[in-house]
Write a protein that holds these residues in place. Structure first.
Motif, PDB file in Angstrom:
ATOM      1  N   ALA A   1      -6.995   3.624  -6.957  1.00 57.95           N
ATOM      2  CA  ALA A   1      -7.598   3.927  -5.666  1.00 57.95           C
ATOM      3  C   ALA A   1      -7.634   2.710  -4.755  1.00 57.95           C
ATOM      4  CB  ALA A   1      -9.012   4.472  -5.863  1.00 57.95           C
ATOM      5  N   ALA A   2      -7.722   1.522  -5.347  1.00 59.25           N
ATOM      6  CA  ALA A   2      -7.808   0.296  -4.561  1.00 59.25           C
ATOM      7  C   ALA A   2      -6.442  -0.266  -4.183  1.00 59.25           C
ATOM      8  CB  ALA A   2      -8.588  -0.764  -5.346  1.00 59.25           C
ATOM      9  N   THR A   3      -5.385   0.291  -4.733  1.00 60.06           N
ATOM     10  CA  THR A   3      -4.040  -0.227  -4.476  1.00 60.06           C
ATOM     11  C   THR A   3      -3.125   0.812  -3.838  1.00 60.06           C
ATOM     12  OG1 THR A   3      -3.346   0.412  -6.714  1.00 60.06           O
ATOM     13  CG2 THR A   3      -4.150  -1.849  -6.425  1.00 60.06           C
ATOM     14  N   SER A   4      -3.271   2.059  -4.233  1.00 58.44           N
ATOM     15  CA  SER A   4      -2.395   3.143  -3.780  1.00 58.44           C
ATOM     16  C   SER A   4      -3.188   4.403  -3.469  1.00 58.44           C
ATOM     17  CB  SER A   4      -1.342   3.449  -4.860  1.00 58.44           C
ATOM     18  OG  SER A   4      -0.643   2.287  -5.251  1.00 58.44           O
ATOM     19  N   GLY A   5      -4.418   4.223  -3.020  1.00 51.12           N
ATOM     20  CA  GLY A   5      -5.323   5.346  -2.877  1.00 51.12           C
ATOM     21  C   GLY A   5      -5.248   6.077  -1.555  1.00 51.12           C
ATOM     22  N   LEU A   6      -5.773   7.281  -1.574  1.00 55.53           N
ATOM     23  CA  LEU A   6      -5.761   8.161  -0.409  1.00 55.53           C
ATOM     24  C   LEU A   6      -6.505   7.541   0.773  1.00 55.53           C
ATOM     25  CD1 LEU A   6      -4.719  11.040   0.272  1.00 55.53           C
ATOM     26  CD2 LEU A   6      -6.985  11.893  -0.383  1.00 55.53           C
ATOM     27  N   THR A   7      -7.576   6.805   0.506  1.00 56.00           N
ATOM     28  CA  THR A   7      -8.377   6.232   1.584  1.00 56.00           C
ATOM     29  C   THR A   7      -7.664   5.082   2.296  1.00 56.00           C
ATOM     30  OG1 THR A   7      -9.503   4.729   0.045  1.00 56.00           O
ATOM     31  CG2 THR A   7     -10.531   6.866   0.440  1.00 56.00           C
ATOM     32  N   LEU A   8      -6.546   4.630   1.763  1.00 61.23           N
ATOM     33  CA  LEU A   8      -5.792   3.542   2.386  1.00 61.23           C
ATOM     34  C   LEU A   8      -4.830   4.044   3.459  1.00 61.23           C
ATOM     35  CD1 LEU A   8      -4.975   1.463  -0.825  1.00 61.23           C
ATOM     36  CD2 LEU A   8      -6.785   1.032   0.857  1.00 61.23           C
TER      37      LEU A   8
ATOM     38  N   GLY B   1       0.811  -1.212   0.000  1.00 64.92           N
ATOM     39  CA  GLY B   1       0.000   0.000   0.000  1.00 64.92           C
ATOM     40  C   GLY B   1       0.837   1.251   0.000  1.00 64.92           C
ATOM     41  N   PRO B   2       0.193   2.417  -0.082  1.00 62.59           N
ATOM     42  CA  PRO B   2       0.926   3.686  -0.214  1.00 62.59           C
ATOM     43  C   PRO B   2       1.770   4.045   0.997  1.00 62.59           C
ATOM     44  CG  PRO B   2      -1.406   4.083   0.164  1.00 62.59           C
ATOM     45  CD  PRO B   2      -1.263   2.616  -0.088  1.00 62.59           C
ATOM     46  N   ASP B   3       1.514   3.385   2.152  1.00 59.73           N
ATOM     47  CA  ASP B   3       2.337   3.620   3.341  1.00 59.73           C
ATOM     48  C   ASP B   3       3.100   2.357   3.740  1.00 59.73           C
ATOM     49  OD1 ASP B   3       0.260   2.070   4.194  1.00 59.73           O
ATOM     50  OD2 ASP B   3      -0.462   3.454   5.735  1.00 59.73           O
ATOM     51  N   ASP B   4       3.307   1.457   2.775  1.00 60.84           N
ATOM     52  CA  ASP B   4       4.100   0.233   2.916  1.00 60.84           C
ATOM     53  C   ASP B   4       3.371  -0.917   3.606  1.00 60.84           C
ATOM     54  OD1 ASP B   4       6.273   1.393   1.634  1.00 60.84           O
ATOM     55  OD2 ASP B   4       7.125   2.151   3.502  1.00 60.84           O
ATOM     56  N   ARG B   5       2.175  -0.696   4.104  1.00 68.08           N
ATOM     57  CA  ARG B   5       1.416  -1.805   4.672  1.00 68.08           C
ATOM     58  C   ARG B   5       0.796  -2.632   3.546  1.00 68.08           C
ATOM     59  NH1 ARG B   5      -2.736   0.946   8.693  1.00 68.08           N
ATOM     60  NH2 ARG B   5      -2.928   2.306   6.864  1.00 68.08           N
ATOM     61  N   PRO B   6       0.649  -3.957   3.738  1.00 74.69           N
ATOM     62  CA  PRO B   6       0.040  -4.766   2.693  1.00 74.69           C
ATOM     63  C   PRO B   6      -1.438  -4.429   2.507  1.00 74.69           C
ATOM     64  CG  PRO B   6       0.422  -6.080   4.667  1.00 74.69           C
ATOM     65  CD  PRO B   6       1.102  -4.774   4.892  1.00 74.69           C
TER      66      PRO B   6
ATOM     67  N   ALA C   1       4.359   8.696   0.587  1.00 72.97           N
ATOM     68  CA  ALA C   1       3.326   7.853  -0.013  1.00 72.97           C
ATOM     69  C   ALA C   1       3.693   7.574  -1.468  1.00 72.97           C
ATOM     70  CB  ALA C   1       1.963   8.543   0.070  1.00 72.97           C
ATOM     71  N   HIS C   2       3.323   6.406  -1.961  1.00 70.29           N
ATOM     72  CA  HIS C   2       3.801   5.984  -3.280  1.00 70.29           C
ATOM     73  C   HIS C   2       2.760   5.163  -4.035  1.00 70.29           C
ATOM     74  CE1 HIS C   2       4.360   2.018  -1.487  1.00 70.29           C
ATOM     75  NE2 HIS C   2       5.004   2.614  -0.489  1.00 70.29           N
ATOM     76  N   THR C   3       3.065   4.888  -5.295  1.00 67.32           N
ATOM     77  CA  THR C   3       2.170   4.134  -6.183  1.00 67.32           C
ATOM     78  C   THR C   3       2.692   2.742  -6.478  1.00 67.32           C
ATOM     79  OG1 THR C   3       3.285   5.179  -8.077  1.00 67.32           O
ATOM     80  CG2 THR C   3       1.240   6.197  -7.310  1.00 67.32           C
ATOM     81  N   THR C   4       3.560   2.219  -5.623  1.00 62.67           N
ATOM     82  CA  THR C   4       4.152   0.902  -5.854  1.00 62.67           C
ATOM     83  C   THR C   4       3.086  -0.173  -6.027  1.00 62.67           C
ATOM     84  OG1 THR C   4       6.113   1.518  -4.587  1.00 62.67           O
ATOM     85  CG2 THR C   4       5.724  -0.835  -4.917  1.00 62.67           C
ATOM     86  N   GLY C   5       2.074  -0.165  -5.160  1.00 63.66           N
ATOM     87  CA  GLY C   5       1.046  -1.192  -5.225  1.00 63.66           C
ATOM     88  C   GLY C   5       0.294  -1.190  -6.541  1.00 63.66           C
ATOM     89  N   PHE C   6       0.095  -0.016  -7.106  1.00 60.00           N
ATOM     90  CA  PHE C   6      -0.563   0.079  -8.409  1.00 60.00           C
ATOM     91  C   PHE C   6       0.254  -0.664  -9.464  1.00 60.00           C
ATOM     92  CE2 PHE C   6      -1.585   2.973 -12.178  1.00 60.00           C
ATOM     93  CZ  PHE C   6      -2.804   2.373 -12.432  1.00 60.00           C
ATOM     94  N   GLY C   7       1.573  -0.424  -9.459  1.00 63.23           N
ATOM     95  CA  GLY C   7       2.436  -1.131 -10.402  1.00 63.23           C
ATOM     96  C   GLY C   7       2.448  -2.620 -10.161  1.00 63.23           C
ATOM     97  N   GLN C   8       2.400  -3.028  -8.900  1.00 61.40           N
ATOM     98  CA  GLN C   8       2.389  -4.460  -8.589  1.00 61.40           C
ATOM     99  C   GLN C   8       1.122  -5.136  -9.108  1.00 61.40           C
ATOM    100  OE1 GLN C   8       2.910  -4.198  -4.348  1.00 61.40           O
ATOM    101  NE2 GLN C   8       5.138  -4.400  -4.462  1.00 61.40           N
ATOM    102  N   ALA C   9      -0.010  -4.450  -8.978  1.00 57.20           N
ATOM    103  CA  ALA C   9      -1.256  -5.019  -9.493  1.00 57.20           C
ATOM    104  C   ALA C   9      -1.229  -5.108 -11.016  1.00 57.20           C
ATOM    105  CB  ALA C   9      -2.444  -4.182  -9.027  1.00 57.20           C
ATOM    106  N   ILE C  10      -0.651  -4.092 -11.673  1.00 60.25           N
ATOM    107  CA  ILE C  10      -0.496  -4.148 -13.133  1.00 60.25           C
ATOM    108  C   ILE C  10       0.379  -5.336 -13.519  1.00 60.25           C
ATOM    109  CG2 ILE C  10       0.489  -2.966 -15.136  1.00 60.25           C
ATOM    110  CD1 ILE C  10      -0.265  -0.311 -13.765  1.00 60.25           C
ATOM    111  N   ALA C  11       1.489  -5.515 -12.789  1.00 61.27           N
ATOM    112  CA  ALA C  11       2.391  -6.629 -13.078  1.00 61.27           C
ATOM    113  C   ALA C  11       1.683  -7.963 -12.893  1.00 61.27           C
ATOM    114  CB  ALA C  11       3.621  -6.542 -12.178  1.00 61.27           C
ATOM    115  N   ALA C  12       0.834  -8.059 -11.856  1.00 55.90           N
ATOM    116  CA  ALA C  12       0.093  -9.299 -11.620  1.00 55.90           C
ATOM    117  C   ALA C  12      -0.860  -9.591 -12.778  1.00 55.90           C
ATOM    118  CB  ALA C  12      -0.682  -9.201 -10.310  1.00 55.90           C
ATOM    119  N   ALA C  13      -1.511  -8.554 -13.291  1.00 52.16           N
ATOM    120  CA  ALA C  13      -2.414  -8.748 -14.431  1.00 52.16           C
ATOM    121  C   ALA C  13      -1.634  -9.187 -15.674  1.00 52.16           C
ATOM    122  CB  ALA C  13      -3.185  -7.458 -14.709  1.00 52.16           C
ATOM    123  N   LEU C  14      -0.464  -8.603 -15.888  1.00 51.58           N
ATOM    124  CA  LEU C  14       0.365  -9.004 -17.020  1.00 51.58           C
ATOM    125  C   LEU C  14       0.829 -10.444 -16.856  1.00 51.58           C
ATOM    126  CD1 LEU C  14       2.541  -5.778 -17.480  1.00 51.58           C
ATOM    127  CD2 LEU C  14       0.640  -6.541 -18.916  1.00 51.58           C
ATOM    128  N   ASP C  15       1.229 -10.807 -15.638  1.00 51.95           N
ATOM    129  CA  ASP C  15       1.664 -12.189 -15.391  1.00 51.95           C
ATOM    130  C   ASP C  15       0.549 -13.189 -15.674  1.00 51.95           C
ATOM    131  OD1 ASP C  15       4.156 -11.296 -14.614  1.00 51.95           O
ATOM    132  OD2 ASP C  15       3.729 -11.389 -12.463  1.00 51.95           O
TER     133      ASP C  15
END
Length: 363
Positions: free
Chosen positions: A91-98, A68-73, A107-121
């Motif tokens: 919003a569901a991976t790196s969103g403000l509400t998290l 997540g955006p604050d490093d929590r899963p 805060a970061h968008t790492t989780g967004f990239g990870q979800a994209i990578a999972a979809a590609l995989d």
């Protein structure tokens, strides 16, 4: 009557699906025999996956755990469409509400990239990337790092702080785009930098104080120099704290989020057969007419001369001007009490709104 109910979410209070159903419940109390077609809408932000999943038969939620955006899963999901494309929602991976508290620098968008990578995989043939609701102003560097980008940032540095260490970057290891490419869904047309850019316009909502806006803007300017082929003035580059620019740097294209969602959920066909269209959002303001979901819904209805009713928790823009510009009838329906009533109990408010609009059409 055949009535299409197609609101966006009341952000931070209720999902588009819940608001849609509540409006329908209110309508049925006054006109139980009408044909109601429920089409929850989204514009690329919060609720995009829910809206598409509800409207596209055969779509499948695929669970994924990301940082997540604050490093929590964060346990979330992406959506596999029947045609092989994937919908991934920032919003569901790196969103403000998290976040429990704002983190303007880390805060970061790492989780967004990870979800994209999972979809590609998983073999996604194309990507629809909803990028509204970001918690960060990191220019999308977190997402690109998760997709293989290399930077000079020391280990452990996250968020906008990474931009203090670019250039250089090495995009050579970035994941390839899927065969059908990647389309960014966004209703934001801001450039990356400047007085209308990501830091100046959207930084404050992510915790950037006025004295730090220039610092974040400079970081994003430095980030832009890493990709000389991408114009930071491109409309939408400043969306989601600059994630729009990051996705452009990867090779994605930017499209109207609400327009793309409308096509995905079959809204044009539904509106074509309607006697009335009900749309709305939590706050109808000066930005609502600039490509947000209600504007897209109203434009579809206006093209066919179909009356439109607007449900809004708060109305802060002149509705008459919007109605005149759209060449259609707009009914603004607000709570009977204080404006905060809609925040405290949005579904009760939406039911009242649905009943009021139905009563207005009894004749």
């Amino acid at each position: 009557m055949r009535v299409v109910i197609a609101p966006d979410s009341f952000k931070g209070t209720a999902s588009a699906a819940d608001i849609t159903e509540a409006v329908a419940e209110g309508w049925r109390t006054e006109r139980p025999d009408d044909d109601l077609v429920l089409v929850p809408m989204a514009d690329g932000g919060e609720g995009t996956i829910d809206a598409v999943a509800a409207a596209v038969p055969g779509s499948e939620r695929i669970p994924v755990t990301v940082t997540g955006p604050d490093d929590r899963p964060v346990e979330t999901w992406w959506l596999r469409l029947p045609d092989g494309r994937a919908v991934v929602e920032l919003a569901a991976t790196s969103g403000l509400t998290l976040l429990d508290g704002l983190r303007p620098d880390t805060a970061h968008t790492t989780g967004f990239g990870q979800a994209i990578a999972a979809a590609l995989d998983a073999g996604a043939t194309g990507l629809l990337l909803g990028i509204g609701g970001s918690a960060s102003t990191d220019g999308g560097v977190g997402a690109l790092l998760a997709l293989g980008l290399a930077t000079g940032a020391p280990s452990g540095v996250t968020g906008a702080l990474v931009l203090d260490h670019v250039p250089p970057v090495d995009p050579g290891a970035l994941r390839a785009l899927p065969p059908l490419g990647a389309v960014v869904l966004s209703d934001v047309t801001s450039p990356l930098v400047g007085e209308h850019g990501a830091a100046a316009v959207f930084g404050p909502q992510k915790g950037v104080t006025p004295d730090r806006v220039a610092v974040h803007d400079d970081r994003l300017r430095r980030w832009a120099t890493c990709f000389p082929g991408i114009d930071p003035a491109t409309g939408g580059a400043g969306a989601a704290g600059g994630t729009g620019f990051g996705m452009l740097a990867w090779g994605a294209t930017i499209a109207s989020g609400a327009q793309a969602v409308a096509e995905a959920v079959g809204l044009p066909d539904a509106v074509a057969e309607a006697d009335l269209v009900v749309t709305g959002e939590g706050r109808f303001d000066g930005q609502s007419a600039a490509g947000k979901a209600p504007a897209i819904v109203c434009a579809l209805a206006a093209h066919l001369g179909t009356p439109t009713a607007l449900v809004a928790g708060e109305v802060t823009a002149p509705v008459d001007a919007f109605a005149q510009a759209a060449s259609l009838t707009v009914i603004a329906t607000q709570t009977t009490g204080e404006p905060d009533d809609a925040l405290r109990d949005p579904l009760r408010f939406a039911r009242i709104a649905g009943a009021r609009i139905a009563r207005a059409h009894l004749t």
